[in-house]
Scaffold this motif. Sequence first.
Motif, short mmCIF file in Angstrom:
data_model
loop_
_atom_site.label_atom_id
_atom_site.label_comp_id
_atom_site.label_asym_id
_atom_site.label_seq_id
_atom_site.Cartn_x
_atom_site.Cartn_y
_atom_site.Cartn_z
N HIS A 53 0.86 -1.19 0.00
CA HIS A 53 0.00 0.00 0.00
C HIS A 53 0.89 1.23 0.00
O HIS A 53 2.11 1.13 0.04
CB HIS A 53 -0.97 -0.01 1.19
CG HIS A 53 -0.34 0.09 2.55
ND1 HIS A 53 0.54 -0.83 3.06
CD2 HIS A 53 -0.51 1.02 3.54
CE1 HIS A 53 0.89 -0.47 4.28
NE2 HIS A 53 0.29 0.64 4.60
N HIS A 55 1.21 3.89 2.17
CA HIS A 55 1.68 4.60 3.36
C HIS A 55 3.21 4.70 3.33
O HIS A 55 3.90 3.75 2.98
CB HIS A 55 1.21 3.89 4.63
CG HIS A 55 -0.22 4.22 4.98
ND1 HIS A 55 -0.99 3.43 5.80
CD2 HIS A 55 -1.01 5.27 4.61
CE1 HIS A 55 -2.20 3.98 5.92
NE2 HIS A 55 -2.23 5.09 5.20
N HIS A 58 6.01 2.35 4.30
CA HIS A 58 6.18 1.16 3.45
C HIS A 58 6.67 1.52 2.04
O HIS A 58 7.25 0.68 1.36
CB HIS A 58 4.84 0.42 3.30
CG HIS A 58 4.33 -0.15 4.58
ND1 HIS A 58 4.36 -1.50 4.86
CD2 HIS A 58 3.81 0.45 5.69
CE1 HIS A 58 3.86 -1.71 6.08
NE2 HIS A 58 3.52 -0.54 6.59
N HIS A 132 -7.33 -2.24 5.30
CA HIS A 132 -6.58 -1.16 5.92
C HIS A 132 -7.32 0.15 5.65
O HIS A 132 -8.43 0.14 5.11
CB HIS A 132 -5.15 -1.16 5.32
CG HIS A 132 -4.13 -0.42 6.11
ND1 HIS A 132 -4.11 -0.37 7.48
CD2 HIS A 132 -3.06 0.32 5.70
CE1 HIS A 132 -3.09 0.37 7.87
NE2 HIS A 132 -2.43 0.80 6.83
N ASP A 184 -0.10 -4.11 6.14
CA ASP A 184 -1.03 -3.57 7.13
C ASP A 184 -2.45 -4.05 6.87
O ASP A 184 -2.98 -3.89 5.78
CB ASP A 184 -0.99 -2.04 7.09
CG ASP A 184 0.35 -1.50 7.57
OD1 ASP A 184 1.24 -2.32 7.90
OD2 ASP A 184 0.51 -0.26 7.62
ZN LIG Z 1 -0.35 1.50 6.62
#
Ligand SMILES: [Zn+2]
Length: 277
Positions: A53, A55, A58, A132, A184
């Motif tokens: 993802h 974020h 990451h 998430h 996540d």
């Molecule tokens: Zn995340």
Amino acid sequence: MRGVALTFDGLAIRGASRAGDQSWYRVDPPGLALDVGRGAEPLVGTPWIFLSHGHLDHALGIPWVLSQRRLQGLAAATVFCPRPIVADLERFISVAGRLDDADLDAEVVGLEPGESRELGKDLRLEAFALHHTVPSMGCHLIRTQRGLKDELAGATTEEVAALKRAGAEVVSERESIWLTYCGDTGPKVFSSEPRLFGAKILLIECTFIDHSTRRHGARFGHLHLNDFVEHAAHFANDAIVLTHLSRRYRQHEFEHEVASRLPALEGKFHFIGDGET
Ligand SMILES: [Zn+2]
């Protein structure tokens, strides 16, 4: 940071992880990055990157990894990601390349849950949905192994050779999940993707552990240690690697809590933290 190194069943995993700070892993074979944190040197040589993802703990390292590959003269990497973030990721790479005055070559491949791609010989990656606060996916690393057909288990070499000469098929192929990666996700993943319980190696987040954060997991799309306790009877994995611990805890507290609350799974748990204890 070179990360924590673990090896199971012929698969090497190296990585570092703390919630909100950085999460990245390198898996060999086949040379696959699972998220890239803020960029880490061991990821530069991997031709495949799976981004769970967007974020930044990451994903921020994507341009840095691509830029390092370019400096080292390596071929363009393939970056797998959830399909809804393809356009933003391409823009991010392109703008970073302009700042870097370099063409950050990458093939960005958006995947939907259930889609898979070959990663070299006898290995493929299959995406599945996570739960998430932004579009998020996990993946299975699936290997194909060949062996004598089950019904020939007791046959002699001569018998097998005779069957082959007669044109019979003596070899069968079996697919199995070597590794499952959950970036996540909230606890719904245990019902939406039950195949994770049968993976040889399960690499999975566990962000919260104490009573005061019991509701945080479902609210912020993360796992709580209680979720593991609730599903303890289902984990048939050889190894469960827990990652992504919240910065509010010390790593040794976490490891102690896991051992005391999940005694039936003793020996299966391993940890990738950020090197702090
Ligand atoms: Zn995340």
